[in-house]
Design a protein around this motif. Sequence first.
Motif, PDB file in Angstrom:
ATOM      1  N   LEU A 148       0.842  -1.197   0.000  1.00 24.69           N
ATOM      2  CA  LEU A 148       0.000   0.000   0.000  1.00 24.69           C
ATOM      3  C   LEU A 148       0.879   1.249   0.000  1.00 24.69           C
ATOM      4  O   LEU A 148       0.654   2.186  -0.763  1.00 24.69           O
ATOM      5  CB  LEU A 148      -0.920  -0.010   1.232  1.00 24.69           C
TER       6      LEU A 148
ATOM      7  N   LYS B 153       2.394   1.853  -3.401  1.00 23.39           N
ATOM      8  CA  LYS B 153       1.429   2.390  -4.368  1.00 23.39           C
ATOM      9  C   LYS B 153       1.233   3.888  -4.125  1.00 23.39           C
ATOM     10  O   LYS B 153       1.186   4.685  -5.066  1.00 23.39           O
ATOM     11  CB  LYS B 153       0.073   1.693  -4.199  1.00 23.39           C
ATOM     12  N   ILE B 154       1.113   4.245  -2.857  1.00 24.37           N
ATOM     13  CA  ILE B 154       0.873   5.651  -2.518  1.00 24.37           C
ATOM     14  C   ILE B 154       2.080   6.503  -2.911  1.00 24.37           C
ATOM     15  O   ILE B 154       1.939   7.547  -3.542  1.00 24.37           O
ATOM     16  CB  ILE B 154       0.594   5.791  -1.004  1.00 24.37           C
ATOM     17  N   SER B 155       3.267   6.029  -2.573  1.00 26.29           N
ATOM     18  CA  SER B 155       4.441   6.864  -2.868  1.00 26.29           C
ATOM     19  C   SER B 155       4.681   6.967  -4.371  1.00 26.29           C
ATOM     20  O   SER B 155       5.115   8.002  -4.856  1.00 26.29           O
ATOM     21  CB  SER B 155       5.684   6.359  -2.137  1.00 26.29           C
TER      22      SER B 155
ATOM     23  N   GLN C 107       2.349   7.028  -6.667  1.00 29.54           N
ATOM     24  CA  GLN C 107       1.390   8.029  -7.149  1.00 29.54           C
ATOM     25  C   GLN C 107       1.837   9.436  -6.788  1.00 29.54           C
ATOM     26  O   GLN C 107       1.702  10.363  -7.582  1.00 29.54           O
ATOM     27  CB  GLN C 107       0.012   7.773  -6.539  1.00 29.54           C
ATOM     28  N   MET C 108       2.367   9.581  -5.600  1.00 36.74           N
ATOM     29  CA  MET C 108       2.803  10.915  -5.183  1.00 36.74           C
ATOM     30  C   MET C 108       4.022  11.369  -5.991  1.00 36.74           C
ATOM     31  O   MET C 108       4.129  12.527  -6.364  1.00 36.74           O
ATOM     32  CB  MET C 108       3.113  10.928  -3.684  1.00 36.74           C
TER      33      MET C 108
ATOM     34  N   GLU D 147       3.075  12.659  -9.399  1.00 41.89           N
ATOM     35  CA  GLU D 147       2.439  13.976  -9.429  1.00 41.89           C
ATOM     36  C   GLU D 147       3.440  15.097  -9.207  1.00 41.89           C
ATOM     37  O   GLU D 147       3.271  16.184  -9.704  1.00 41.89           O
ATOM     38  CB  GLU D 147       1.348  14.052  -8.361  1.00 41.89           C
TER      39      GLU D 147
ATOM     40  N   GLN E 119      -9.808   9.904 -17.476  1.00 45.49           N
ATOM     41  CA  GLN E 119     -10.340  10.623 -16.331  1.00 45.49           C
ATOM     42  C   GLN E 119     -11.859  10.551 -16.216  1.00 45.49           C
ATOM     43  O   GLN E 119     -12.401  10.371 -15.161  1.00 45.49           O
ATOM     44  CB  GLN E 119      -9.895  12.085 -16.390  1.00 45.49           C
TER      45      GLN E 119
ATOM     46  N   GLN F  48     -15.045   5.100 -16.840  1.00 44.24           N
ATOM     47  CA  GLN F  48     -15.223   4.339 -15.610  1.00 44.24           C
ATOM     48  C   GLN F  48     -13.987   3.513 -15.289  1.00 44.24           C
ATOM     49  O   GLN F  48     -14.012   2.691 -14.375  1.00 44.24           O
ATOM     50  CB  GLN F  48     -16.429   3.418 -15.744  1.00 44.24           C
TER      51      GLN F  48
ATOM     52  N   SER G 233     -10.705   2.397 -13.743  1.00 43.41           N
ATOM     53  CA  SER G 233      -9.972   2.726 -12.515  1.00 43.41           C
ATOM     54  C   SER G 233      -8.561   2.145 -12.545  1.00 43.41           C
ATOM     55  O   SER G 233      -7.731   2.503 -11.725  1.00 43.41           O
ATOM     56  CB  SER G 233     -10.730   2.211 -11.296  1.00 43.41           C
TER      57      SER G 233
ATOM     58  N   THR H 226      -3.132   3.246 -11.474  1.00 47.52           N
ATOM     59  CA  THR H 226      -4.472   3.466 -10.935  1.00 47.52           C
ATOM     60  C   THR H 226      -4.959   4.842 -11.377  1.00 47.52           C
ATOM     61  O   THR H 226      -4.209   5.810 -11.324  1.00 47.52           O
ATOM     62  CB  THR H 226      -4.422   3.422  -9.395  1.00 47.52           C
TER      63      THR H 226
ATOM     64  N   ALA I   2      -7.243   7.869 -10.616  1.00 47.28           N
ATOM     65  CA  ALA I   2      -7.980   8.462  -9.491  1.00 47.28           C
ATOM     66  C   ALA I   2      -9.416   8.735  -9.916  1.00 47.28           C
ATOM     67  O   ALA I   2      -9.670   9.111 -11.062  1.00 47.28           O
ATOM     68  CB  ALA I   2      -7.305   9.749  -9.062  1.00 47.28           C
ATOM     69  N   SER I   3     -10.331   8.519  -8.982  1.00 47.27           N
ATOM     70  CA  SER I   3     -11.738   8.707  -9.347  1.00 47.27           C
ATOM     71  C   SER I   3     -12.075  10.183  -9.534  1.00 47.27           C
ATOM     72  O   SER I   3     -13.038  10.526 -10.198  1.00 47.27           O
ATOM     73  CB  SER I   3     -12.649   8.085  -8.290  1.00 47.27           C
ATOM     74  N   SER I   4     -11.298  11.055  -8.943  1.00 49.42           N
ATOM     75  CA  SER I   4     -11.552  12.472  -9.178  1.00 49.42           C
ATOM     76  C   SER I   4     -10.254  13.251  -9.084  1.00 49.42           C
ATOM     77  O   SER I   4      -9.428  12.974  -8.228  1.00 49.42           O
ATOM     78  CB  SER I   4     -12.554  13.005  -8.163  1.00 49.42           C
ATOM     79  N   VAL I   5     -10.095  14.183  -9.971  1.00 52.13           N
ATOM     80  CA  VAL I   5      -8.915  15.050  -9.951  1.00 52.13           C
ATOM     81  C   VAL I   5      -9.406  16.489 -10.106  1.00 52.13           C
ATOM     82  O   VAL I   5     -10.103  16.810 -11.067  1.00 52.13           O
ATOM     83  CB  VAL I   5      -7.949  14.700 -11.114  1.00 52.13           C
TER      84      VAL I   5
END
Lengths: 394, 180
Positions: free
Chosen positions: A31, A34-36, A38-39, A42, A228, A231, A233, A257, A259-262
């Motif tokens: 987990l 995955k988070i790092s 994505q960060m 960005e 974006q 559907q 994901s 992945t 993101a469901s909203s940006v």
Amino acid sequence: MKQNKNDRRKELEKDLEKFPFIQDHQDKDELYNKISLQMMEEEPKKRKLVIMPIFALVAVLFLTALILPPILIDQSGEDSMDIATESNEGGEDNSETLHDEQSAELSQIPSEMEVTERDMDGSELQSYLVFEKFKENPFIIAVAAGMNGEQIIPFAITTKDGQLNYTTTTTLVAEQAEELGVAGFPLQGTEINRKGTEADIIFPEDFQMAGGSSSDVMLHNSIEQTFQNSQVSQVNLKYKDGRPFEMGNFGTVESLTIASSVKVSYKLYNYPATESKFLVPIKIDENATIEEAFQTMIDNEGGEYIDSAIPAGVSLKGEEASEELLSVTITTSNKLEPDQQSITMIEAVLATAASFGYEHVQLQGLPFRSIDRYDLSNPLETPVAVNPLLMDTN
Amino acid sequence: MRSIFESLYEKYHQDIFQFIFYMVKNREQTEDLVQEVYIKVLKSYDKFKGDSSEKTWLFSIARHVTIDFFRKQERKRKRLLEFFDWEKKGEQIKDQQPLPEEIAEKNEQIQILYEHLDKLTVDQRSVIILRFIQLMSIQETADILGWSISKVKTTQHRGMKVLQDLMADQRKEGDNYEAK
């Protein structure tokens, strides 16, 4: 009776308290990775893009294709109106279907393609938006890299006959990158197949990325932007021969992945050599408020070729009237006219509001009651896509 | 960043996961949303002023992430409704998830109640989950939602009333069925 009601209430509370504990089975380290990732993806988006993966394609193969920016324009004035209407009104978000059809081939291969620049005749205002109610023509989202090497510009591409294949379409459009005033289409030449909430991007075996993390980030952002409003994901990446995809400095990336909203603020991409102007989404902090988004729209930052879509002296104040409706009060020190400048501002506000999940925007404070297609006395619908282009293969 | 993540994970991860799960009722989606929560939290952790408790702040972000998700879903659903023909519509609208294993193991009453959570508004569902499943106090719930205590009480009352009525209807149906 009341006692009975109270007993029922207590019983209900007890039942709710009996709901089982739902445990996450994900591995903590996985987990975190995955988070790092994505960060990291960005963060470096402000760096310059060095090269884009543009493949040489033989232009002679293409016969009579025209790509027309939104308000634009064919040979005759009447046609031009039709095209503008179709482009703007026919661009409903049917990308789901198109993505499903991406293996289909075009029945006819056009052998020439040229871009006609928009031709403002003064009587018609250019629109940058695609609304869901106009569903005559499906479209696909093709994402371009701006000449500044920093921002990506999404296009909603549609054809008169609705025949769209992702690979062919992006290839045709990429041929016209220079005329459009963009650096290229990072996903050009790829094949996209959708399966429910997942999509596969299949890269040609000779797909090459420029070195450097900016190119990696640009490619990642292009993928994210492409899906974006679908559907999807999760996007799986691989080469045509089945090898896992190598995303430059990120190394092997098998999936991303979405993101469901940006949240984004829309500004204006303005490349002087071609006088191309398109709406460009500027990603903002996910915790940003609509006020902060408006402030980003107003400020003059954003990089080379990026201008504010908001005229000087204008301030915007947003207030959530309901979960779906945003009320925006526009105040200005200069008089606003129902002209291109105003419609660009209005559309940038609508597109920004859409990224916050609002479906309608009620504008207040403008000194005119309508502008082009917009009746300002009623809430305006927010768009499903920006920058419609019509590809005419006739 | 890793140490902040570790600390938050140890203290709140399972609770946040459970809250989002009961809101969206889909494990995969919950995993994605939890990731979004962490990204938001880690990106803004240095701006956290401590005006609220860390837990309240985290749940508040989780709720916003979930609401953003619902908004997006709603927009997509509407687009699909306009686009797909009626035959396909059924498939698109019918996004009922199978009962999760943990719920399927419980008695029928709990299973029905779980299904009925969908009938609540997002606000009512948030309050009911925080109050009775996460067992938070009214004050904590108010802090997370950014509401007054009286608004929490009113929303809780209305949500419980909806559930009570639905359960009563269910009982009546059951009685009628048995009478036949």
